[in-house]
Scaffold this motif. Structure first.
Motif, PDB file in Angstrom:
ATOM      1  N   SER A 407      25.655 -12.584 -28.106  1.00  6.81           N
ATOM      2  CA  SER A 407      25.127 -12.300 -26.775  1.00  6.81           C
ATOM      3  C   SER A 407      23.620 -12.484 -26.712  1.00  6.81           C
ATOM      4  O   SER A 407      23.061 -12.659 -25.629  1.00  6.81           O
ATOM      5  CB  SER A 407      25.498 -10.875 -26.357  1.00  6.81           C
ATOM      6  OG  SER A 407      25.013  -9.927 -27.298  1.00  6.81           O
ATOM      7  N   ALA A 408      22.959 -12.479 -27.863  1.00  3.97           N
ATOM      8  CA  ALA A 408      21.504 -12.664 -27.881  1.00  3.97           C
ATOM      9  C   ALA A 408      21.105 -14.046 -27.385  1.00  3.97           C
ATOM     10  O   ALA A 408      19.967 -14.252 -26.948  1.00  3.97           O
ATOM     11  CB  ALA A 408      20.963 -12.441 -29.296  1.00  3.97           C
ATOM     12  N   VAL A 411      20.482 -16.016 -22.836  1.00  2.87           N
ATOM     13  CA  VAL A 411      19.168 -15.703 -22.285  1.00  2.87           C
ATOM     14  C   VAL A 411      19.202 -15.828 -20.769  1.00  2.87           C
ATOM     15  O   VAL A 411      20.073 -16.480 -20.177  1.00  2.87           O
ATOM     16  CB  VAL A 411      18.094 -16.631 -22.877  1.00  2.87           C
ATOM     17  CG1 VAL A 411      17.954 -16.392 -24.363  1.00  2.87           C
ATOM     18  CG2 VAL A 411      18.430 -18.095 -22.599  1.00  2.87           C
ATOM     19  N   THR A 441      23.935  -7.412 -29.730  1.00  6.37           N
ATOM     20  CA  THR A 441      22.518  -7.519 -30.099  1.00  6.37           C
ATOM     21  C   THR A 441      22.154  -6.571 -31.235  1.00  6.37           C
ATOM     22  O   THR A 441      21.041  -6.638 -31.761  1.00  6.37           O
ATOM     23  CB  THR A 441      21.635  -7.226 -28.876  1.00  6.37           C
ATOM     24  OG1 THR A 441      22.015  -5.966 -28.316  1.00  6.37           O
ATOM     25  CG2 THR A 441      21.797  -8.311 -27.831  1.00  6.37           C
ATOM     26  N   SER A 445      19.848  -9.718 -33.048  1.00  3.76           N
ATOM     27  CA  SER A 445      19.074  -9.084 -31.983  1.00  3.76           C
ATOM     28  C   SER A 445      18.451 -10.105 -31.047  1.00  3.76           C
ATOM     29  O   SER A 445      18.005 -11.182 -31.460  1.00  3.76           O
ATOM     30  CB  SER A 445      17.975  -8.196 -32.573  1.00  3.76           C
ATOM     31  OG  SER A 445      17.027  -8.974 -33.263  1.00  3.76           O
ATOM     32  N   GLU A 446      18.438  -9.744 -29.784  1.00  6.65           N
ATOM     33  CA  GLU A 446      17.817 -10.582 -28.766  1.00  6.65           C
ATOM     34  C   GLU A 446      16.321 -10.732 -29.030  1.00  6.65           C
ATOM     35  O   GLU A 446      15.731 -11.790 -28.780  1.00  6.65           O
ATOM     36  CB  GLU A 446      18.060  -9.960 -27.389  1.00  6.65           C
ATOM     37  CG  GLU A 446      17.587 -10.808 -26.228  1.00  6.65           C
ATOM     38  CD  GLU A 446      17.922 -10.174 -24.900  1.00  6.65           C
ATOM     39  OE1 GLU A 446      17.659 -10.802 -23.862  1.00  6.65           O
ATOM     40  OE2 GLU A 446      18.456  -9.038 -24.899  1.00  6.65           O
ATOM     41  N   GLU A 450      14.318 -14.327 -29.300  1.00  7.15           N
ATOM     42  CA  GLU A 450      13.163 -14.624 -28.455  1.00  7.15           C
ATOM     43  C   GLU A 450      11.922 -14.924 -29.292  1.00  7.15           C
ATOM     44  O   GLU A 450      11.130 -15.804 -28.949  1.00  7.15           O
ATOM     45  CB  GLU A 450      12.887 -13.445 -27.521  1.00  7.15           C
ATOM     46  CG  GLU A 450      13.964 -13.236 -26.467  1.00  7.15           C
ATOM     47  CD  GLU A 450      13.730 -11.990 -25.645  1.00  7.15           C
ATOM     48  OE1 GLU A 450      12.837 -11.190 -26.030  1.00  7.15           O
ATOM     49  OE2 GLU A 450      14.426 -11.802 -24.626  1.00  7.15           O
TER      50      GLU A 450
END
Length: 687
Positions: A407-408, A411, A441, A445-446, A450
């Motif tokens: 799911s990370a 975006v 996440t 992790s998101e 990023e």
């Protein structure tokens, strides 16, 4: 369009059966390459000085082999096959090589003027045949990957254009012929904005007559494989203008030219364009942060980035050494698997490499590149792929595989068009027997995803600054006078000693020695704008006041990201208390379809937008994991996508790229999942 291509595996089958000769196949590919790279007459200036028949103006090739030389190698392959001495599946197959990969007799320019890049014969005013190497710039040795391919009988059609030193995502950072010419370009076009164009708008016009959109499934359901092979053999052996008698008329029309400026991606833009057009059946590229996967997604081909180090980097021009990976662009996953069998670092016993060995000119591949890794393989990847497909014919080829959807990677910038393609890929993998698991996440992790884009550019630019510092015109790089003689540039202020009467304030180079002025002039002329930008950025982050805050921080992000991926792929202390454990992951390759750069390149994205193209690919590169991009077809509702995206999709059939990746050395599973996704993308009819 994807199903309209001749694939490497089908061509190998036609050669083995005697339905086709290598001479005929190489003639076919050379004909397409010439058509693809010849300029298009219909330009705003009313012509471009080229008196021959019009072409597509793709600019895919930096050098193209003369047909006579190509056919000599093809005839040798045919004689070996007749004598029962075929070198393997690649014997007699036309391939192309990215121009930052060394091949004996071919220029090794990495798309840069500082390494004597020259415009191809189709785009230069003097029509110099680049592949004749009249200027003495041909490379003196083969890289490891080229050495293995040639040992397997592959034939090089040409070397392909690329973003300079691999720095770019749009195929538009080739150098202009000179700075003076660049100054005359429309506002917004950079001086290094030489374009490699996407062939997708033209593929329907070049499709075999027995294949038409909307009838593929019906057609193949009425013919067995031998009949289809016969039709392909007839298509290949028929001259181009006999196959498409109205082609030259169509090319000359303005309407045919409407979308000729779609980006082919980067940096392996020429490699992807050549495979998409069919002018080569395999191309060697390099992938630092997505340079194989992004152009593969935008041109509708398959792009494989193996585990870092699995293919030797010896003979590859360095950009970012800890990230550079030799990759493959091919028409299908099975084609990529076939080529991987030849070029992978394989050993039959621990510590012993089996090809090429000491009997092959005392060359032991594993010793050429200190970052190489090798695997002990008892059989070929392509055979394992076929066996897995056959074993799962009734239960599903992916039965027992767990595929994660992180799911990370979802975006905010991921548009509905890409989400639709992503869901289509998920459904196809589930239908093939795979277990689909969401990865939260908490596992990947998101925040790390990023941060990976920033970390990537810090690390890549720092290593580029170090690697490119060698090009000073003394030991490495072109001679300054030679560069000046091939253009209209003038750097007299940098080369002339300071005149005391003028005063130091009038000459910014007054505090430099004569040698330093030469270095400055050479690098100013030789490096394009994007390379200059990244070298300066890399020099900055390696400075004493930024090293700890920028470079070290980026390496920490890289390490954490790798740990998170490993935790998802295997049960470990890092994943304690979590039941999530997957074999592979599926994410989009890019967040858009191929953008339209405009006929003159003036619509090119700015550097920041260009960097954003890599957001889906760089996390995998930082972790050194194997990944493959496969294109899937999507249909658009009226409300989906931007107007530009809808226009491109409906006019060209542009596809969306999805990438499958897994833990290190999991190429077999990655390729198996990719072959299943191809069925969702329209490739199933031509493997």
């Amino acid at each position: 369009p994807a199903a309209n291509r001749l694939t490497l595996t089908r061509a190998a089958r036609l050669l083995a059966s005697g339905k086709l000769t290598s001479v005929q196949l190489c003639t076919y590919c050379h004909e397409l390459a010439s058509l693809g790279d010849r300029p298009h007459h219909h330009s705003r200036e009313g012509g471009n000085g080229h008196d021959g028949p019009p072409g597509l103006g793709l600019n895919a090739f930096a050098q193209l082999s003369p047909l006579e030389k190509l056919l000599q190698h093809a005839a040798e392959s045919d004689r070996r096959r007749e004598a029962g001495l075929s070198l393997g599946l690649l014997d007699g197959i036309p391939i192309s090589i990215k121009t930052n990969v060394a091949a004996e007799g071919w220029a090794l320019s990495a798309g840069s003027r500082i390494l004597n890049w020259r415009e191809s014969k189709f785009n230069s005013s003097d029509y110099e045949t680049a592949s004749d190497n009249a200027d003495g710039q041909g490379c003196a040795f083969d890289s490891d990957v080229v050495h293995r391919l040639l040992k397997g009988g592959a034939i090089i059609v040409g070397t392909t254009n690329m973003d300079e030193f691999g720095m770019g995502s749009l195929g538009n950072t080739l150098p202009m012929h000179s700075r003076d010419e660049a100054k005359e370009q429309p506002k917004g076009r950079r001086r290094d904005a030489g374009l490699v164009r996407n062939p997708l708008p033209y593929l329907d016009s070049l499709a075999p007559s027995f294949l038409t959109d909307g009838q593929l499934e019906e057609h193949f359901s009425h013919h067995d494989e031998d009949e289809v092979d016969e039709m392909w053999a007839q298509h290949v052996t028929t001259p181009l203008l006999w196959r498409h008698p109205d082609l030259l008329h169509d090319i000359a029309s303005p309407s045919f030219y409407r979308l000729r400026s779609l980006s082919a991606g980067g940096s392996s833009s020429g490699s992807a364009a050549s495979v998409a057009l069919g002018s080569s059946l395999l191309s060697v590229g390099t992938d630092t942060g997505g340079s194989v996967r992004l152009p593969a997604a935008w041109t509708g081909v398959v792009g494989l980035k193996p585990t870092y180090g699995l293919i030797s980097r010896y003979g590859v021009v360095a950009y970012a050494s800890s990230l550079d990976t030799v990759g493959l662009l091919a028409p299908s996953a099975r084609c990529a698997a076939t080529a991987l069998d030849v070029v992978v670092n394989r050993r039959s016993e621990p510590g012993q490499y089996d090809m090429p060995g000491k009997d092959d000119d005392e060359r032991l591949t594993g010793d050429m590149d200190s970052t190489s890794v090798s695997v002990q393989v008892s059989t070929s990847v392509s055979k394992l792929l076929i066996d897995s497909e056959n074993a799962g014919a009734n239960t599903g080829p992916l039965k027992g595989l767990s595929i994660g959807i992180p799911s990370a990677f979802a975006v905010m910038e991921c548009p509905p068009l890409i989400q639709k393609a992503w869901q289509k890929g998920i459904d196809r993998l589930r239908d093939a027997g795979a277990t689909i698991q969401a990865i939260s996440t908490d596992v990947v992790s998101e925040k790390m995803i990023e941060a990976s884009l920033s970390a990537y550019y810090v690390v890549a630019c720092a290593e580029a600054s170090s690697n490119l510092s060698r090009y000073d015109g003394v030991e490495f790089g072109a001679d300054l006078e030679d560069l000046l003689s091939h253009g209209k540039d003038s750097f007299g202020s940098q080369l002339k000693p300071t005149n005391e009467e003028d005063g130091a304030s009038n000459n910014p180079f007054s505090n430099l020695t004569e040698l330093e002025r030469r270095f400055s002039a050479l690098r100013s002329i030789g490096f394009g704008g994007e390379v200059t930008r990244r070298v300066l950025c890399g020099t900055s982050v390696l400075s004493s006041d930024r090293f700890h805050t920028h470079f070290e921080a980026a390496t920490k992000v890289r390490a954490v990201l790798a740990r998170e991926f490993n935790a998802a792929f295997q049960k470990s202390e890092a994943a304690a208390g979590s039941e999530v454990r997957v074999d592979l992951m599926l994410v989009p390759t890019a967040l858009s379809v191929a953008p339209d750069l405009g006929l003159d390149g003036s619509q090119a994205l700015d550097p920041t937008e260009m960097f954003a193209n890599d957001v889906m690919t760089v996390p995998i590169s930082l972790a050194g994991l194997p990944s493959i991009s496969v294109s899937v077809d999507v249909s658009l509702a009226d409300e989906e996508g931007t107007k530009a995206e809808r226009d491109i999709i409906r006019s060209t059939g542009t596809t969306v790229g999805l990438q499958v990746f897994g833990p290190k050395l999991s190429e077999e599973k990655v390729l198996l999942a990719a072959s299943v996704l191809e069925e969702a993308g329209g490739y199933m009819y031509d493997v």
